[in-house]
Scaffold this motif. Structure first.
Motif, PDB file in Angstrom:
ATOM      1  N   GLU A 353       0.813  -1.212   0.000  1.00 27.87           N
ATOM      2  CA  GLU A 353       0.000   0.000   0.000  1.00 27.87           C
ATOM      3  C   GLU A 353       0.852   1.269   0.000  1.00 27.87           C
ATOM      4  O   GLU A 353       0.465   2.317   0.526  1.00 27.87           O
ATOM      5  CB  GLU A 353      -0.961   0.016   1.197  1.00 27.87           C
ATOM      6  CG  GLU A 353      -2.031  -1.075   1.116  1.00 27.87           C
ATOM      7  CD  GLU A 353      -3.022  -1.007   2.252  1.00 27.87           C
ATOM      8  OE1 GLU A 353      -2.684  -0.395   3.302  1.00 27.87           O
ATOM      9  OE2 GLU A 353      -4.127  -1.546   2.096  1.00 27.87           O
ATOM     10  N   ASP A 509       0.428 -11.955  -4.816  1.00 24.28           N
ATOM     11  CA  ASP A 509      -0.515 -11.801  -5.922  1.00 24.28           C
ATOM     12  C   ASP A 509      -0.417 -13.022  -6.841  1.00 24.28           C
ATOM     13  O   ASP A 509       0.684 -13.517  -7.125  1.00 24.28           O
ATOM     14  CB  ASP A 509      -0.201 -10.534  -6.729  1.00 24.28           C
ATOM     15  CG  ASP A 509      -0.423  -9.259  -5.918  1.00 24.28           C
ATOM     16  OD1 ASP A 509      -1.273  -9.294  -5.015  1.00 24.28           O
ATOM     17  OD2 ASP A 509       0.257  -8.252  -6.192  1.00 24.28           O
ATOM     18  N   TYR A 517       0.371  -9.938 -12.902  1.00 21.12           N
ATOM     19  CA  TYR A 517      -0.296 -10.435 -11.698  1.00 21.12           C
ATOM     20  C   TYR A 517      -1.686  -9.826 -11.565  1.00 21.12           C
ATOM     21  O   TYR A 517      -1.938  -8.704 -12.010  1.00 21.12           O
ATOM     22  CB  TYR A 517       0.522 -10.077 -10.445  1.00 21.12           C
ATOM     23  CG  TYR A 517       1.838 -10.807 -10.338  1.00 21.12           C
ATOM     24  CD1 TYR A 517       1.939 -11.993  -9.617  1.00 21.12           C
ATOM     25  CD2 TYR A 517       2.983 -10.323 -10.964  1.00 21.12           C
ATOM     26  CE1 TYR A 517       3.143 -12.667  -9.503  1.00 21.12           C
ATOM     27  CE2 TYR A 517       4.193 -10.997 -10.869  1.00 21.12           C
ATOM     28  CZ  TYR A 517       4.259 -12.171 -10.131  1.00 21.12           C
ATOM     29  OH  TYR A 517       5.459 -12.841 -10.042  1.00 21.12           O
ATOM     30  N   TYR A 518      -2.581 -10.608 -10.952  1.00 23.15           N
ATOM     31  CA  TYR A 518      -3.899 -10.070 -10.619  1.00 23.15           C
ATOM     32  C   TYR A 518      -3.773  -9.088  -9.463  1.00 23.15           C
ATOM     33  O   TYR A 518      -2.944  -9.264  -8.568  1.00 23.15           O
ATOM     34  CB  TYR A 518      -4.854 -11.198 -10.216  1.00 23.15           C
ATOM     35  CG  TYR A 518      -5.236 -12.141 -11.340  1.00 23.15           C
ATOM     36  CD1 TYR A 518      -6.216 -11.786 -12.262  1.00 23.15           C
ATOM     37  CD2 TYR A 518      -4.630 -13.386 -11.452  1.00 23.15           C
ATOM     38  CE1 TYR A 518      -6.578 -12.660 -13.286  1.00 23.15           C
ATOM     39  CE2 TYR A 518      -4.984 -14.261 -12.468  1.00 23.15           C
ATOM     40  CZ  TYR A 518      -5.956 -13.895 -13.383  1.00 23.15           C
ATOM     41  OH  TYR A 518      -6.317 -14.749 -14.391  1.00 23.15           O
ATOM     42  N   LYS A 519      -4.632  -8.091  -9.470  1.00 22.27           N
ATOM     43  CA  LYS A 519      -4.651  -7.126  -8.378  1.00 22.27           C
ATOM     44  C   LYS A 519      -5.600  -7.534  -7.260  1.00 22.27           C
ATOM     45  O   LYS A 519      -5.491  -7.038  -6.137  1.00 22.27           O
ATOM     46  CB  LYS A 519      -5.058  -5.746  -8.908  1.00 22.27           C
ATOM     47  CG  LYS A 519      -4.068  -5.156  -9.905  1.00 22.27           C
ATOM     48  CD  LYS A 519      -2.703  -4.946  -9.264  1.00 22.27           C
ATOM     49  CE  LYS A 519      -1.719  -4.314 -10.250  1.00 22.27           C
ATOM     50  NZ  LYS A 519      -0.365  -4.166  -9.644  1.00 22.27           N
ATOM     51  N   ASP A 520      -6.542  -8.427  -7.569  1.00 20.65           N
ATOM     52  CA  ASP A 520      -7.556  -8.794  -6.573  1.00 20.65           C
ATOM     53  C   ASP A 520      -7.613 -10.290  -6.302  1.00 20.65           C
ATOM     54  O   ASP A 520      -8.584 -10.788  -5.761  1.00 20.65           O
ATOM     55  CB  ASP A 520      -8.929  -8.310  -7.022  1.00 20.65           C
ATOM     56  CG  ASP A 520      -9.322  -8.889  -8.378  1.00 20.65           C
ATOM     57  OD1 ASP A 520      -8.458  -9.502  -9.044  1.00 20.65           O
ATOM     58  OD2 ASP A 520     -10.496  -8.737  -8.770  1.00 20.65           O
TER      59      ASP A 520
END
Length: 596
Positions: A353, A509, A517-520
């Motif tokens: 973050e 991820d 890569y996926y973020k979720d």
């Protein structure tokens, strides 16, 4: 002496009287032949008697054999070659306390001799009612296509056998059969695997393993010399049940696709529990997925604890710290650069973050706060070659040796090249992939004082021997850092009063097939040891795509997902493992003297 053919006196007399001497010769021959017949008659009678007795015995043998065949059940031909005998007996499997995990049960198989059937069509229709999965038209077609033998059903329940009996068709026959029974249903399914039939006859069938330890230890389980000796596993059935229950509840609550959990004894390398979800019942093993779009992990047969090869994220950071301490490069209190973001060539290393824990952190704080930048600087001190050698000594370059047939195929994914950027990303668990079993074994090496032990599902006697990968001092300092992650760091929800839990979170991820890569979508892991003051067990929980949706924003990090699930596992299993909680006195508690 030779007897003359003609009596000379009578012949001479006949000639003198003008009679024919040939008459005298024929009379003499007849007398001599009569004497020969009288002497040969007993011998001929004896020979005829012996011949009659031989014919009688042969006739009786054929008659008895025909009667035996008429009275027995028809059977398909069986090879009489050496080694062709079917061995159906298979050893039991038990847990470490002798509780039954797999055993054998006698049942029956149903087969048909269509040429002996009275009414194939009616029998086919009645069989389809007894066995709904069978098609009546297909059965009728097979009963009437000219074949002389066919299997109808390999395993029958007593109720089904009685129903077939009531059909009354002489062409439907039963054969004794031994099958494998898993009395605990889906419990420990991914460990046991399952069974099938190998060589089959109407009187017996060869029971063979198809997956899990049933296949990996197939030769041992089928050894006739050890058929009465159960195979004793290292798992504890009660611990296994608790782990599976907590893991299943956690997956449901956190909306995960699946997960895995491992409990390992750090002193012996024994696996006390191994769970993967979703699961299945080995008594009714499902069919593997074969669609071109199907992912292996979509199948309940997929063992995520062993076959799942993932980037395991920040759970790797403790290895960089431990190796740097082992090499004398740092101590737990050494300050390292943690100023984020870190730029390395064209790459930018960030914190979660966008945080910045810098400019400086101690090595202990790097682990507690899970700093990517701090770990990267530690890894650069170590260097690529030494990093590879250390990870190799911890078992990350080869499949694990655990006794499951799936284990050899789960080889870690190692980068082909190992430049410094790979050294950086590997230090915080990206760029190389391994299974949860690899991670559990590596954490056990830290917890037991620095000795790497091969994980095993077979019960061991006494403390196992292994390879030392770090000193006792470094291992002790590493465990203290893991304890700090729980008391002051990212895994505060792992605190279980009385059991001094230490561990490291890992949030990675998920990679896309197309790259990136996926973020979720994440793979979350929490690798823990307890009690931290004298580590006995490693408990590892991995969740696939978890998401805590109880708040206004989804929480996907390991601290909110894998950590509380691990804490509940430890809370449930610690008493089962015989570990007494350490009661700490409350602050300010003391005895006060009072005067009368």
């Amino acid at each position: 002496m030779r007897t003359p053919l003609r009596p000379l006196a009578r012949v001479l007399q006949a000639r003198n009287q003008g009679a024919d001497p040939a008459f005298i010769e024929r009379e003499n021959l007849e007398k001599r032949h009569e004497q020969i017949r009288e002497r040969s008659a007993p011998r001929a009678s004896a020979r005829l008697g012996l011949l009659a007795l031989a014919f009688g015995c042969a006739y009786m043998t054929i008659g008895i054999r025909m009667g035996h065949l008429a009275a027995s059940e028809p059977a398909e031909p069986v090879s009489s070659a050496p080694g062709a005998e079917i061995v159906a007996q298979r050893a039991d499997i038990t847990d470490r306390n002798g509780r039954l995990l797999a055993t054998n049960m006698s049942t029956s198989a149903l087969y048909a001799h269509p040429h002996d059937m009275v009414d194939p069509r009616a029998s086919a229709q009645k069989l389809a009612k007894i066995f709904p999965e069978l098609d009546a038209a297909m059965l009728e077609r097979r009963f009437t296509d000219g074949r002389r033998f066919m299997w109808v059903r390999k395993i029958l329940s007593p109720e089904q056998m009685q129903a077939v009996h009531e059909i009354g068709d002489p062409g439907l026959l039963f054969g004794p059969r031994e099958m494998r029974l898993y009395p605990n249903g889906s419990l420990a399914a991914h460990i046991l695997g399952g069974y099938s039939f190998g060589a089959e006859g109407v009187h017996s069938a060869e029971v063979i393993g198809t997956a899990g330890i049933e296949k990996a230890m197939d030769a041992r389980l089928r050894d006739p010399a050890r058929a009465g000796e159960p195979l004793q596993l290292s798992i504890d059935l009660t611990v296994q049940a608790a782990v599976e229950e907590v893991l299943g509840a956690g997956i449901t609550m956190l909306n995960a696709r699946g997960g895995a959990a491992i409990v390992m004894d750090v002193r012996t390398g024994e696996i006390i529990a191994l769970a993967s979800a979703p699961t299945f019942d080995p008594n009714d093993r499902p069919v593997p997925l074969v669609g071109k779009d199907d992912e292996p992990s979509d199948s309940p047969l997929f063992n995520r604890a062993v076959q799942g090869v993932y980037e395991l994220g920040s759970a790797f950071k403790i290895f960089a710290a431990a190796q740097a301490m082992e090499l004398g490069l740092v101590s737990p209190d050494t300050m390292v650069d943690a100023n984020a973001p870190m730029v390395w060539g064209k790459h930018k290393i960030k914190e979660f973050e966008g945080k910045n824990y810098g400019p400086l952190l101690s090595v202990r704080q790097v682990i507690e706060k899970s700093s990517n930048v701090g770990t990267a600087h530690i890894a650069l001190m170590i260097g690529p070659l030494r990093q590879q050698a250390f990870l190799k000594s911890m078992g990350f370059f080869e499949p694990t040796s655990v006794e499951l047939i799936e284990a050899p195929g789960a080889k870690p994914l190692i980068p082909k090249r190992w430049p410094e950027i790979v050294t950086i990303t590997t230090s915080y668990g990206h760029g190389m992939s391994a299974s949860p079993m690899h991670l559990a074994a590596a954490y056990a090496a830290i917890a037991n004082g620095g000795i790497y032990l091969k994980p095993t599902l077979i019960r061991q006697e006494g403390r196992a021997s292994g390879v030392r990968v770090m000193s006792e001092r470094v291992a002790r300092d590493s465990v203290a850092m893991l304890r700090g992650v729980v008391t002051t760091g990212t895994a505060s929800l792992a605190e279980v009063p009385g059991y001094e839990v230490g561990g490291k979170t890992g949030t990675a991820d998920k990679p896309k097939k197309s790259g990136g890569y996926y973020k979720d979508k994440v793979i979350n892991t929490f690798a823990s040891v307890f009690p931290a003051s004298d580590p006995r067990y490693v408990v590892l929980v991995t969740l696939d795509e978890p998401s805590d949706n109880s708040g206004p924003r989804p929480k996907r990090t390991a601290g909110w997902t894998s950590v509380p699930v691990t804490a509940e596992v430890i809370r449930r299993i610690a008493p089962l493992l015989g570990i007494r909680p350490k009661v700490e006195p409350r602050a300010g508690f003391a005895l006060t003297a009072a005067a009368n």
